[in-house]
Design an enzyme around this catalytic site. Sequence first.
Site, short mmCIF file in Angstrom:
data_model
loop_
_atom_site.label_atom_id
_atom_site.label_comp_id
_atom_site.label_asym_id
_atom_site.label_seq_id
_atom_site.Cartn_x
_atom_site.Cartn_y
_atom_site.Cartn_z
CG ASP A 115 -2.08 -0.99 1.05
OD1 ASP A 115 -2.68 -1.03 -0.04
OD2 ASP A 115 -2.36 -1.73 2.00
CG ASP A 175 -8.02 -3.25 -3.16
OD1 ASP A 175 -8.36 -4.28 -3.75
OD2 ASP A 175 -8.56 -2.86 -2.11
CB THR A 235 -14.26 -11.98 -2.88
OG1 THR A 235 -14.40 -10.57 -2.68
CG2 THR A 235 -15.16 -12.73 -1.89
CD1 TRP A 251 -10.00 -1.10 -5.05
CD2 TRP A 251 -9.56 1.09 -5.19
NE1 TRP A 251 -10.04 -0.57 -3.77
CE2 TRP A 251 -9.76 0.76 -3.83
CE3 TRP A 251 -9.27 2.41 -5.53
CZ2 TRP A 251 -9.68 1.71 -2.80
CZ3 TRP A 251 -9.20 3.36 -4.51
CH2 TRP A 251 -9.40 3.01 -3.17
#
Length: 398
Positions: A115, A175, A235, A251
């Site tokens: 991230d 993401d 998921t 995203w």
Amino acid sequence: MKNKIFAIAAVFLFTGAAQAQQLNIPATFQEAEQQTKVMLAEIDKAKNGSKELVSPRTIEKDQLRLVKSGDWTSGFFPGELWYLYEYSKNTEWKKRAESFTANIEKEQWNGGTHDMGFKVYCSVGNGYRLTKDQHYKEVLMQAAKTLSTRFNKTAGVIRSWDHNKQKWEYPVIIDNMLNLELLFEASKLTGDKTYYNIAVSHANKTMQNHFRPDYSSYHVVDYDSTTGKVIKRTTHQGYSDASAWARGQAWGLYGYTMCYRETKDPKYLQQAEHIAAFIFNHPNLPKDLVPFWDFNAPRIPDEPRDVSAATVIASGLLELSTYSKKGSYYRGLAQKILTNITNKYRAPIGKDFGFILLHSTGSKPSNSEVDVPLSYADYYYLEALLRLEKLKDGKKLF
């Protein structure tokens, strides 16, 4: 089918243009500034002397929840402060932005997470864009270097989570497309094509393995790190492995639009347009264009919305509008989303600990952050408003 799409476009263009007149961006930013002043006061209270807690994330058990710099959401509030400075030119916002950004900088060395873009680029990246501070440049370059250590050449992708190793061998989430912007920027800053090549490889493999024939995406693709083959598609935050988690679609739209900006490869533009078509032709998309948390959630219309997905979609659409032949259509959609969010999903001034927007959903399957404010919803909302204002003024976004 083509005639149907353009008929829909005409309707949205008309309603979008009409509703855009109701969207008073200066007044909206003024109220965002008021809310953010409330947030700053609430942050001071919630810290209670802590030096580890640096940024607001959400409201939990009627309390403001702050997070450490290592949390994936830590960079959004500093980014909001940079956006307020960018719009207002008020140096007080710049000072606040610099202060909150400084709390995130140590993440440039944190190789235990993918991230890096969310944390460092949304904070330090915006700071560098607006100030050209050489220190920020150095942080960005180191952050990209750290992120690149998570790239697997065989699989051709950047590893996402390190947790849940009993569930996944080498997980990659949709993401992760948003973290590629840091790599593209680092390639330009350093002249090192390695970062660019990693970003392109990840985008290509994600396009190949994350998307279904209808251009909806899976949330998690698990790879064999030795062979590079896909083990399974699952998921983590969506309703089911086969469903279309709303923020995941957002995203993808935003990420491939950004990849087209950085590479000018037409396949990325086409991918973004296909994802947009999936979203806006879906029968479960509400009339106000603020999606339910998952397009396939079983109790629609009695399911929580995800305003954060809507803000990411709106911001992505505004950039997409500058590249696509259907630009007016996409801009109309974004205007409608922003108008509806502004009119129906904002927190009252002085309430909700200073968050700007309400009704986002973090992880419904975990019953975590359901129908609450989320910092990234506010971040992409301000970004989208800035983008819309620039386009109205005839300015380029990049």
